[in-house]
Design a protein around this motif. Structure first.
Motif, mmCIF file in Angstrom:
data_model
loop_
_atom_site.group_PDB
_atom_site.id
_atom_site.type_symbol
_atom_site.label_atom_id
_atom_site.label_comp_id
_atom_site.label_asym_id
_atom_site.label_seq_id
_atom_site.Cartn_x
_atom_site.Cartn_y
_atom_site.Cartn_z
ATOM 1 N N TYR A 187 0.720 -0.703 0.115
ATOM 2 C CA TYR A 187 -0.482 0.361 -0.183
ATOM 3 C C TYR A 187 0.742 1.246 0.120
ATOM 4 O O TYR A 187 2.284 1.214 0.811
ATOM 5 C CB TYR A 187 -0.928 -0.502 1.542
ATOM 6 N N ARG A 188 0.115 2.419 -0.570
ATOM 7 C CA ARG A 188 1.093 3.783 -0.140
ATOM 8 C C ARG A 188 0.254 4.742 0.169
ATOM 9 O O ARG A 188 -1.619 4.617 -0.909
ATOM 10 C CB ARG A 188 1.515 3.979 -1.775
ATOM 11 N N LEU A 189 0.756 5.393 1.389
ATOM 12 C CA LEU A 189 -0.313 6.801 0.700
ATOM 13 C C LEU A 189 0.397 8.006 1.432
ATOM 14 O O LEU A 189 1.438 8.009 1.457
ATOM 15 C CB LEU A 189 -1.000 6.922 2.545
ATOM 16 N N ASP A 190 0.344 9.288 -0.156
ATOM 17 C CA ASP A 190 1.013 10.107 -0.115
ATOM 18 C C ASP A 190 -0.065 11.223 1.390
ATOM 19 O O ASP A 190 -1.149 12.217 1.003
ATOM 20 C CB ASP A 190 0.780 11.160 -1.263
ATOM 21 N N ILE A 191 1.502 12.393 1.887
ATOM 22 C CA ILE A 191 0.818 13.099 2.711
ATOM 23 C C ILE A 191 0.792 14.390 2.011
ATOM 24 O O ILE A 191 2.206 14.328 1.879
ATOM 25 C CB ILE A 191 1.233 12.821 4.568
ATOM 26 N N ARG A 192 0.269 15.113 2.420
ATOM 27 C CA ARG A 192 0.841 16.854 2.058
ATOM 28 C C ARG A 192 0.202 17.550 2.592
ATOM 29 O O ARG A 192 -0.890 17.666 3.490
ATOM 30 C CB ARG A 192 -0.094 17.382 0.424
ATOM 31 N N VAL A 193 1.748 18.048 3.930
ATOM 32 C CA VAL A 193 0.755 18.584 4.975
ATOM 33 C C VAL A 193 0.579 20.438 5.171
ATOM 34 O O VAL A 193 0.008 20.976 5.729
ATOM 35 C CB VAL A 193 2.450 19.024 5.604
ATOM 36 N N GLN A 194 0.020 20.613 3.340
ATOM 37 C CA GLN A 194 0.016 22.114 2.838
ATOM 38 C C GLN A 194 -0.556 22.017 1.842
ATOM 39 O O GLN A 194 0.114 21.232 0.336
ATOM 40 C CB GLN A 194 0.608 23.106 3.318
ATOM 41 N N HIS A 195 -1.715 22.989 0.993
ATOM 42 C CA HIS A 195 -2.372 23.196 0.288
ATOM 43 C C HIS A 195 -2.516 24.016 -0.191
ATOM 44 O O HIS A 195 -3.210 24.119 0.297
ATOM 45 C CB HIS A 195 -2.366 21.725 -0.988
ATOM 46 N N GLU A 196 -2.369 25.087 -1.753
ATOM 47 C CA GLU A 196 -3.706 25.705 -1.623
ATOM 48 C C GLU A 196 -4.743 25.603 -2.349
ATOM 49 O O GLU A 196 -6.175 26.064 -1.604
ATOM 50 C CB GLU A 196 -2.928 26.642 -2.605
ATOM 51 N N ASN A 197 -5.052 24.076 -2.167
ATOM 52 C CA ASN A 197 -6.239 23.733 -2.845
ATOM 53 C C ASN A 197 -6.433 22.734 -1.215
ATOM 54 O O ASN A 197 -5.767 21.464 -1.510
ATOM 55 C CB ASN A 197 -6.809 22.615 -3.968
ATOM 56 N N ALA A 198 -7.463 22.882 -1.095
ATOM 57 C CA ALA A 198 -7.948 22.272 0.527
ATOM 58 C C ALA A 198 -7.953 20.853 0.170
ATOM 59 O O ALA A 198 -8.204 19.839 1.226
ATOM 60 C CB ALA A 198 -8.962 22.941 1.594
ATOM 61 N N ASP A 199 -8.257 20.580 -0.559
ATOM 62 C CA ASP A 199 -9.384 18.992 -1.397
ATOM 63 C C ASP A 199 -8.159 18.059 -1.741
ATOM 64 O O ASP A 199 -8.223 16.902 -2.356
ATOM 65 C CB ASP A 199 -9.959 18.839 -2.815
ATOM 66 N N ARG A 200 -6.559 18.782 -1.316
ATOM 67 C CA ARG A 200 -4.775 17.819 -2.183
ATOM 68 C C ARG A 200 -4.500 17.851 -0.649
ATOM 69 O O ARG A 200 -3.643 17.205 -0.733
ATOM 70 C CB ARG A 200 -4.683 18.848 -2.967
ATOM 71 N N GLU A 201 -4.695 18.572 0.221
ATOM 72 C CA GLU A 201 -4.716 18.546 2.046
ATOM 73 C C GLU A 201 -4.716 17.721 2.724
ATOM 74 O O GLU A 201 -6.181 17.121 2.355
ATOM 75 C CB GLU A 201 -4.660 19.772 2.634
ATOM 76 N N THR A 202 -3.851 16.749 2.560
ATOM 77 C CA THR A 202 -4.508 15.413 3.500
ATOM 78 C C THR A 202 -5.230 16.267 5.207
ATOM 79 O O THR A 202 -4.965 17.228 5.755
ATOM 80 C CB THR A 202 -2.621 15.257 4.384
ATOM 81 N N PRO A 203 -6.421 15.439 5.826
ATOM 82 C CA PRO A 203 -7.059 15.858 6.733
ATOM 83 C C PRO A 203 -6.008 15.540 7.943
ATOM 84 O O PRO A 203 -4.798 14.229 7.937
ATOM 85 C CB PRO A 203 -8.163 15.050 6.364
ATOM 86 N N PHE A 204 -5.960 16.807 8.853
ATOM 87 C CA PHE A 204 -5.531 15.824 10.570
ATOM 88 C C PHE A 204 -6.380 16.414 11.610
ATOM 89 O O PHE A 204 -7.218 17.087 11.221
ATOM 90 C CB PHE A 204 -3.421 16.490 10.186
ATOM 91 N N PHE A 205 -6.248 15.647 12.428
ATOM 92 C CA PHE A 205 -6.794 15.525 13.146
ATOM 93 C C PHE A 205 -5.998 15.704 15.055
ATOM 94 O O PHE A 205 -4.961 16.410 15.182
ATOM 95 C CB PHE A 205 -7.408 14.263 13.265
ATOM 96 N N GLY A 206 -6.683 16.891 15.323
ATOM 97 C CA GLY A 206 -6.424 17.096 16.875
ATOM 98 C C GLY A 206 -7.072 16.274 17.944
ATOM 99 O O GLY A 206 -7.900 16.102 18.266
#
Length: 207
Positions: A187-206
């Motif tokens: 398996y592979r998961l690509d994490i994007r910590v920031q992006h100007e397009n919110a639909d491409r930025e990985t969701p993070f949890f508090g």
């Protein structure tokens, strides 16, 4: 924005002071995690959670990029997961209880990414821990410039993830960002910590 592009100018002026006694007293810049976040946290082989060839073993590759799609080459990824029976190696799991030990499947892995911003874990595909949450890996992301680790999850594409309450807390347009891609080796998961397009930025949890 994390300074991960070696071709860009530094955000801060480079000091020519070579001796601490030459520095004037004053307010210091705010402290961040890096660049030495991994010192004392990593151990050779800590990304190999089970030996290759173990029944149920698979490879999970995680990559980390910044808002400009550049690899974050000093990131560290931490995994915490249940085993193939859905049991965590923790006294907090009533099915493990006080018998939890460091021997056997620990469920914990750490790995530094390579120059491409990716690290591969050898681990087990977990089963569901309970009747509500789908099988998943809990991921922690550490990197230079982050004040705190980032928390996210990896779900598996072959499972029915539609009723998972944590995944359903994510806007529907972004849920696919937490579902790993099936590869030839695992398996592979690509994490994007920031992006100007919110639909491409990985969701993070508090937490």
């Amino acid at each position: 924005m994390i300074d991960s592009d070696p071709n860009n100018e530094m955000r801060w002026e480079v000091s020519n002071i070579r001796d601490q006694d030459e520095a004037e007293a004053g307010i210091m810049p705010s402290q961040t995690v890096g660049p030495y976040v991994h010192i004392g946290l990593t151990l050779d082989g800590s990304e190999v959670m089970v030996e290759p060839g173990t029944p149920g073993a698979t490879q999970v590759t995680v990559s980390v990029t910044d808002g400009d799609d550049h690899p974050i080459a000093d990131a560290m990824i931490e995994i915490w997961q249940a085993n193939e029976e859905g049991v965590f190696n923790s006294p907090l799991d009533p099915r493990t209880g006080e018998q939890a030990t460091a021997e056997g499947f620990r469920g914990l892995g750490r790995g530094m990414v390579d120059e491409n911003g990716a690290v591969t874990f050898t681990t087990l595909v977990p089963a569901a821990h309970d009747d509500e949450e789908a099988p998943h890996l809990k991921l922690g992301v550490f990197a230079r410039g982050m004040l705190e680790r980032l928390y996210t999850r990896l779900y598996f594409p072959e499972n029915d993830n539609s009723t998972d309450p944590v995944l359903n807390a994510v806007p529907e347009s972004r849920r696919h960002l937490l579902i790993a891609e099936k590869t030839d080796n695992g398996y592979r998961l690509d994490i994007r910590v920031q992006h100007e397009n919110a639909d491409r930025e990985t969701p993070f949890f508090g937490l």
